[in-house]
Design an enzyme around this catalytic site. Structure first.
Site, PDB file in Angstrom:
ATOM      1  N   GLY A  43      47.500  54.717  33.786  1.00  0.00           N
ATOM      2  CA  GLY A  43      46.530  55.714  33.366  1.00  0.00           C
ATOM      3  C   GLY A  43      45.144  55.099  33.312  1.00  0.00           C
ATOM      4  CD  GLN A  48      40.475  52.924  30.392  1.00  0.00           C
ATOM      5  OE1 GLN A  48      41.166  53.873  30.747  1.00  0.00           O
ATOM      6  NE2 GLN A  48      40.980  51.716  30.188  1.00  0.00           N
ATOM      7  CB  CYS A  88      43.909  49.336  26.781  1.00  0.00           C
ATOM      8  SG  CYS A  88      42.499  50.334  27.273  1.00  0.00           S
ATOM      9  CG  LEU A  89      44.079  49.069  33.157  1.00  0.00           C
ATOM     10  CD1 LEU A  89      43.767  49.990  34.340  1.00  0.00           C
ATOM     11  CD2 LEU A  89      44.791  47.810  33.635  1.00  0.00           C
ATOM     12  CG  HIS A 130      46.330  54.655  25.893  1.00  0.00           C
ATOM     13  ND1 HIS A 130      46.628  53.472  25.246  1.00  0.00           N
ATOM     14  CD2 HIS A 130      45.261  54.387  26.687  1.00  0.00           C
ATOM     15  CE1 HIS A 130      45.763  52.535  25.637  1.00  0.00           C
ATOM     16  NE2 HIS A 130      44.936  53.064  26.514  1.00  0.00           N
ATOM     17  CD  GLU A 131      44.709  56.517  29.988  1.00  0.00           C
ATOM     18  OE1 GLU A 131      43.466  56.366  29.929  1.00  0.00           O
ATOM     19  OE2 GLU A 131      45.489  55.550  30.093  1.00  0.00           O
ATOM     20  CG  HIS A 134      40.495  55.482  26.842  1.00  0.00           C
ATOM     21  ND1 HIS A 134      39.824  54.376  26.387  1.00  0.00           N
ATOM     22  CD2 HIS A 134      41.682  55.020  27.331  1.00  0.00           C
ATOM     23  CE1 HIS A 134      40.572  53.284  26.582  1.00  0.00           C
ATOM     24  NE2 HIS A 134      41.701  53.653  27.149  1.00  0.00           N
TER      25      HIS A 134
HETATM   26 ZN    ZN Z   1      43.263  52.413  27.603  1.00  0.00          ZN
END
Ligand code: ZN
Length: 165
Positions: A43, A48, A88-89, A130-131, A134
């Protein structure tokens, strides 16, 4: 298109709705899907990649064909909270257990302008929550237990030191 890392302020800001006539939506969505694949993610949210817009991509296999591109999503989590480890990236190296409801209802627009409604549980429900966080400027480290939050402090300090400027 490049990943943005903690502590970049764009990650902690509530993202703006995507206007109906927004140009460049296809390019943004496509770029995010490609970056998700390249980074072996499941995701990715627009903040991000430095864009404060309410767009995320999510795929439980990491393959865009199995996933969704959600524009201006409305997400309603429901069901019992369950623990699962998340990463998380934008927070490389950090993995911690997070409690989240096991299911979600989501309404969203896709890139072709169609409106969708769906329900998910399991991993896809987790990724969507999670997304969606963000888009609200919330990182998963804010949802840790007190003990894990203390442990995460060192990891975060290391990321802050690496940050440019
Ligand atoms: Zn994340």
């Amino acid at each position: 298109m490049d990943l943005v890392f903690y502590p970049d302020p764009v990650l902690q800001r509530r993202a703006d709705p995507v206007p109906d006539d927004f140009e460049g939506l296809f390019e943004l969505a496509n770029g995010m899907l490609q970056l998700m694949v390249k980074e072996n993610g499941v995701g990715l949210a627009a903040p991000q990649v430095g864009r404060s817009l309410r767009v995320f991509v999510a795929s439980k296999t990491g393959d865009p064909k199995d996933g969704i591109v959600a524009i201006n999503p409305k997400v309603t989590p429901y069901g019992s909270p369950v623990p699962q480890e998340e990463g998380c990236l934008s927070l490389p190296g950090l993995r911690y257990e997070v409690m989240r409801p096991e299911s979600v209802r989501i309404a969203y627009r896709s890139v072709d302008g169609k409106q969708h409604e769906a329900e998910y549980d399991g991993l896809m429900a987790r990724i969507i929550q999670h997304e969606y966080d963000h888009l609200e400027g919330v990182l998963f480290i804010e949802r840790l237990s007190e003990a894990d939050r203390l442990r995460a402090r060192q990891d975060l300090a290391a990321l802050e030191e690496q940050a440019p400027g």
